[in-house]
Design a protein around this motif. Structure first.
Motif, PDB file in Angstrom:
ATOM      1  N   ASN A 222       0.734  -1.058   0.002  1.00 43.95           N
ATOM      2  CA  ASN A 222      -0.104  -0.057   0.035  1.00 43.95           C
ATOM      3  C   ASN A 222       0.903   1.248  -0.109  1.00 43.95           C
ATOM      4  N   GLU A 223       0.264   2.448  -0.149  1.00 41.35           N
ATOM      5  CA  GLU A 223       0.940   3.466  -0.333  1.00 41.35           C
ATOM      6  C   GLU A 223       0.736   4.350   0.922  1.00 41.35           C
ATOM      7  N   ARG A 224       1.413   5.197   1.472  1.00 44.72           N
ATOM      8  CA  ARG A 224       1.393   5.696   2.993  1.00 44.72           C
ATOM      9  C   ARG A 224       1.814   7.208   2.853  1.00 44.72           C
ATOM     10  N   PRO A 225       0.816   7.786   2.197  1.00 45.12           N
ATOM     11  CA  PRO A 225       1.289   9.521   1.984  1.00 45.12           C
ATOM     12  C   PRO A 225       1.147  10.149   3.324  1.00 45.12           C
ATOM     13  N   ASN A 226       0.279   9.651   3.988  1.00 47.73           N
ATOM     14  CA  ASN A 226       0.152  10.312   5.554  1.00 47.73           C
ATOM     15  C   ASN A 226       0.907   9.377   6.673  1.00 47.73           C
ATOM     16  N   GLY A 227       1.788   8.755   6.355  1.00 41.53           N
ATOM     17  CA  GLY A 227       2.445   7.962   7.254  1.00 41.53           C
ATOM     18  C   GLY A 227       2.018   6.552   7.476  1.00 41.53           C
ATOM     19  N   PRO A 228       2.419   5.715   8.244  1.00 41.75           N
ATOM     20  CA  PRO A 228       1.932   4.393   8.497  1.00 41.75           C
ATOM     21  C   PRO A 228       0.614   4.417   9.176  1.00 41.75           C
ATOM     22  N   CYS A 229      -0.316   3.524   8.860  1.00 40.30           N
ATOM     23  CA  CYS A 229      -1.571   3.196   9.484  1.00 40.30           C
ATOM     24  C   CYS A 229      -2.630   4.276   9.539  1.00 40.30           C
ATOM     25  N   LYS A 230      -2.507   5.167   8.616  1.00 39.06           N
ATOM     26  CA  LYS A 230      -3.606   6.207   8.467  1.00 39.06           C
ATOM     27  C   LYS A 230      -3.963   6.664   7.051  1.00 39.06           C
ATOM     28  N   ASP A 231      -4.930   6.454   6.530  1.00 34.40           N
ATOM     29  CA  ASP A 231      -5.364   6.809   5.239  1.00 34.40           C
ATOM     30  C   ASP A 231      -4.515   6.417   4.168  1.00 34.40           C
ATOM     31  N   THR A 232      -3.946   5.117   4.200  1.00 35.09           N
ATOM     32  CA  THR A 232      -3.223   4.637   3.236  1.00 35.09           C
ATOM     33  C   THR A 232      -4.188   4.140   1.850  1.00 35.09           C
ATOM     34  N   PHE A 233      -3.717   3.812   0.749  1.00 30.90           N
ATOM     35  CA  PHE A 233      -4.303   3.640  -0.400  1.00 30.90           C
ATOM     36  C   PHE A 233      -3.648   2.597  -1.160  1.00 30.90           C
ATOM     37  N   VAL A 234      -4.422   1.931  -2.088  1.00 29.58           N
ATOM     38  CA  VAL A 234      -3.608   0.962  -3.043  1.00 29.58           C
ATOM     39  C   VAL A 234      -4.312   1.201  -4.430  1.00 29.58           C
ATOM     40  N   ASP A 235      -3.518   0.879  -5.423  1.00 31.84           N
ATOM     41  CA  ASP A 235      -4.103   0.993  -6.839  1.00 31.84           C
ATOM     42  C   ASP A 235      -4.972  -0.127  -7.124  1.00 31.84           C
ATOM     43  N   VAL A 236      -6.226   0.191  -7.408  1.00 29.99           N
ATOM     44  CA  VAL A 236      -7.208  -0.767  -7.447  1.00 29.99           C
ATOM     45  C   VAL A 236      -7.006  -1.383  -8.846  1.00 29.99           C
ATOM     46  N   GLU A 237      -6.635  -1.045  -9.788  1.00 32.68           N
ATOM     47  CA  GLU A 237      -6.212  -1.656 -11.118  1.00 32.68           C
ATOM     48  C   GLU A 237      -5.220  -2.569 -11.039  1.00 32.68           C
ATOM     49  N   THR A 238      -4.104  -2.226 -10.252  1.00 34.57           N
ATOM     50  CA  THR A 238      -3.120  -3.210  -9.993  1.00 34.57           C
ATOM     51  C   THR A 238      -3.453  -4.355  -9.044  1.00 34.57           C
ATOM     52  N   LEU A 239      -4.470  -4.044  -8.194  1.00 32.89           N
ATOM     53  CA  LEU A 239      -5.005  -5.267  -7.342  1.00 32.89           C
ATOM     54  C   LEU A 239      -5.965  -5.947  -8.347  1.00 32.89           C
ATOM     55  N   ARG A 240      -6.814  -5.419  -9.130  1.00 34.09           N
ATOM     56  CA  ARG A 240      -7.577  -6.226 -10.037  1.00 34.09           C
ATOM     57  C   ARG A 240      -6.510  -6.888 -10.996  1.00 34.09           C
ATOM     58  N   ASN A 241      -5.713  -6.625 -11.480  1.00 36.49           N
ATOM     59  CA  ASN A 241      -4.762  -7.292 -12.508  1.00 36.49           C
ATOM     60  C   ASN A 241      -4.168  -8.487 -11.947  1.00 36.49           C
ATOM     61  N   LYS A 242      -3.793  -8.495 -10.411  1.00 39.28           N
ATOM     62  CA  LYS A 242      -3.071  -9.555  -9.662  1.00 39.28           C
ATOM     63  C   LYS A 242      -4.125 -10.538  -9.432  1.00 39.28           C
ATOM     64  N   LEU A 243      -5.411 -10.285  -9.328  1.00 41.86           N
ATOM     65  CA  LEU A 243      -6.423 -11.194  -8.894  1.00 41.86           C
ATOM     66  C   LEU A 243      -7.034 -11.878 -10.313  1.00 41.86           C
ATOM     67  N   ILE A 244      -6.944 -11.127 -11.196  1.00 42.95           N
ATOM     68  CA  ILE A 244      -7.305 -11.863 -12.647  1.00 42.95           C
ATOM     69  C   ILE A 244      -6.253 -12.632 -12.849  1.00 42.95           C
ATOM     70  N   SER A 245      -4.918 -12.613 -12.787  1.00 44.27           N
ATOM     71  CA  SER A 245      -3.915 -13.454 -13.353  1.00 44.27           C
ATOM     72  C   SER A 245      -3.883 -14.794 -12.720  1.00 44.27           C
ATOM     73  N   ILE A 246      -4.652 -14.898 -11.536  1.00 43.53           N
ATOM     74  CA  ILE A 246      -4.958 -16.153 -10.845  1.00 43.53           C
ATOM     75  C   ILE A 246      -6.096 -16.744 -10.678  1.00 43.53           C
ATOM     76  N   ILE A 247      -7.035 -15.859 -10.987  1.00 42.55           N
ATOM     77  CA  ILE A 247      -8.246 -16.653 -11.358  1.00 42.55           C
ATOM     78  C   ILE A 247      -8.685 -17.585 -12.517  1.00 42.55           C
ATOM     79  N   ALA A 248      -9.401 -18.817 -12.181  1.00 39.82           N
ATOM     80  CA  ALA A 248      -9.507 -19.630 -13.223  1.00 39.82           C
ATOM     81  C   ALA A 248     -10.855 -18.945 -14.202  1.00 39.82           C
TER      82      ALA A 248
END
Length: 248
Positions: A222-248
Motif C-alpha cells: 500500500n501507499e502511505r502518503p500520511n505515514g503508516p496506518c492512516k489513510d493509506t491507499f492501493v491502486d485498485v487496477e493493480t490489485l484487479r490485475n493481480k486477482l485476474i492473473s490467478i483466477i480460473a
C-alpha cells in the motif's frame, strides 16, 4: 498459583535444563575428543557452508533474470524460493547492523515472491481465493465498521474500500479487512484458502509470507502518503490485475 507465573517457572526450568545439557555435552567433547575429531568437525562445517554459499551464488543470476523478465521456469522457482528464504534474513541482519532502511529489500522480496508464485501458472477458483486488506485503507474519519464485514461500506468514495468491495463482489472473491497480522493469520486458519492476496506495508507482508510458507501468497504494497496506518491507499487496477492473473 497464577497461570502466568506457573508458565514462567515451567519454561525457566526447561531452559536451565537445556543449558545444562549443552554444558554437559561440551564437557564430554572437551574430555573425549581428539585433535582429529575437531579437524573433522571443522572440515565438515567448511564443506557445508561452502556448499550452501555456492548454491546461493548460483541462485542470484536466476533471481535477477526472473525479476527482469517477470517469468521463471517452475522447476527453478523452487530453488529460487529456497535461496530467497535463506538470503533475506541474512541481508536483513546485515542492513540492521548498518542501520539501513529495510523497505527497499523487503519490496524486492515481495515482488520476486509474486513472480515466483505467478510463474507457476496455477489458476484458482474464486471461492479458493482470499483477499486480505488492512483497516488503514479506510478513511480515518469513517465511523462504519468494515472489519466486521466489508459489505457495511457505504461507497462514499472517500477511500478505495468501496471500489475494492464492488470489484470482489463481481469476481466472487472473499475479502476480509483486518486490524493486524494476528487477525490475518487467524482468518487464514479459519477460511483455509488455497491462495491469499494481501495488501499491506512491506514489513507486514514479509511477516505474513514467512508465517504461511506452505500457502501461496501474492503481496501488494500500500501507499502511505500520511505515514503508516492512516489513510493509506492501493491502486485498485493493480490489485484487479493481480486477482485476474490467478483466477480460473
Amino acid at each position: 498459583m497464577d497461570k502466568y507465573l506457573k508458565k514462567f517457572i515451567y519454561f525457566s526450568i526447561a531452559v536451565i535444563f537445556a543449558l545444562c545439557l549443552v554444558i554437559s555435552g561440551m564437557a564430554f567433547i572437551y574430555r573425549n575428543f581428539t585433535i582429529s575429531n575437531y579437524n573433522f568437525i571443522i572440515f565438515l562445517t567448511i564443506v557445508t557452508f561452502g556448499g550452501v554459499t555456492t548454491l546461493l551464488a548460483l541462485s542470484i543470476p536466476i533471481i535477477l533474470i526472473a525479476y527482469k523478465t517477470k517469468i521463471i521456469n517452475p522447476s527453478m522457482a523452487v530453488f529460487a524460493k529456497w535461496s530467497l528464504n535463506v538470503l533475506f534474513p541474512l541481508i536483513s541482519v546485515f542492513l540492521k547492523f548498518l542501520r539501513n532502511n529495510k523497505d527497499t529489500i523487503r519490496r524486492f522480496y515481495i515482488n520476486i515472491n509474486n513472480i515466483l508464485t505467478e510463474s507457476a501458472g496455477v489458476k484458482f477458483k474464486p471461492e479458493d481465493v482470499l483477499l486480505i486488506l488492512p483497516h488503514c485503507l479506510q478513511n480515518f474519519e469513517c465511523k462504519i465498521k468494515i472489519t466486521a464485514d466489508i459489505r457495511n461500506c457505504k461507497n462514499c468514495g472517500l477511500c478505495t474500500i468501496g471500489d475494492i468491495k464492488n470489484m470482489t463482489v463481481d469476481m466472487g472473491i472473499k475479502v476480509m479487512v483486518v486490524t493486524g497480522g494476528t487477525a490475518a493469520r487467524n482468518i487464514i486458519v479459519k477460511e483455509k484458502p488455497k491462495i491469499v492476496v494481501a495488501v499491506a506495508c512491506e514489513r507486514d507482508l514479509i511477516s505474513g509470507i514467512f508465517d504461511v510458507k506452505n500457502l501461496c501468497v501474492i503481496g501488494v504494497t500500500n501507499e502511505r502518503p500520511n505515514g503508516p496506518c492512516k489513510d493509506t491507499f492501493v491502486d485498485v487496477e493493480t490489485l484487479r490485475n493481480k486477482l485476474i492473473s490467478i483466477i480460473a
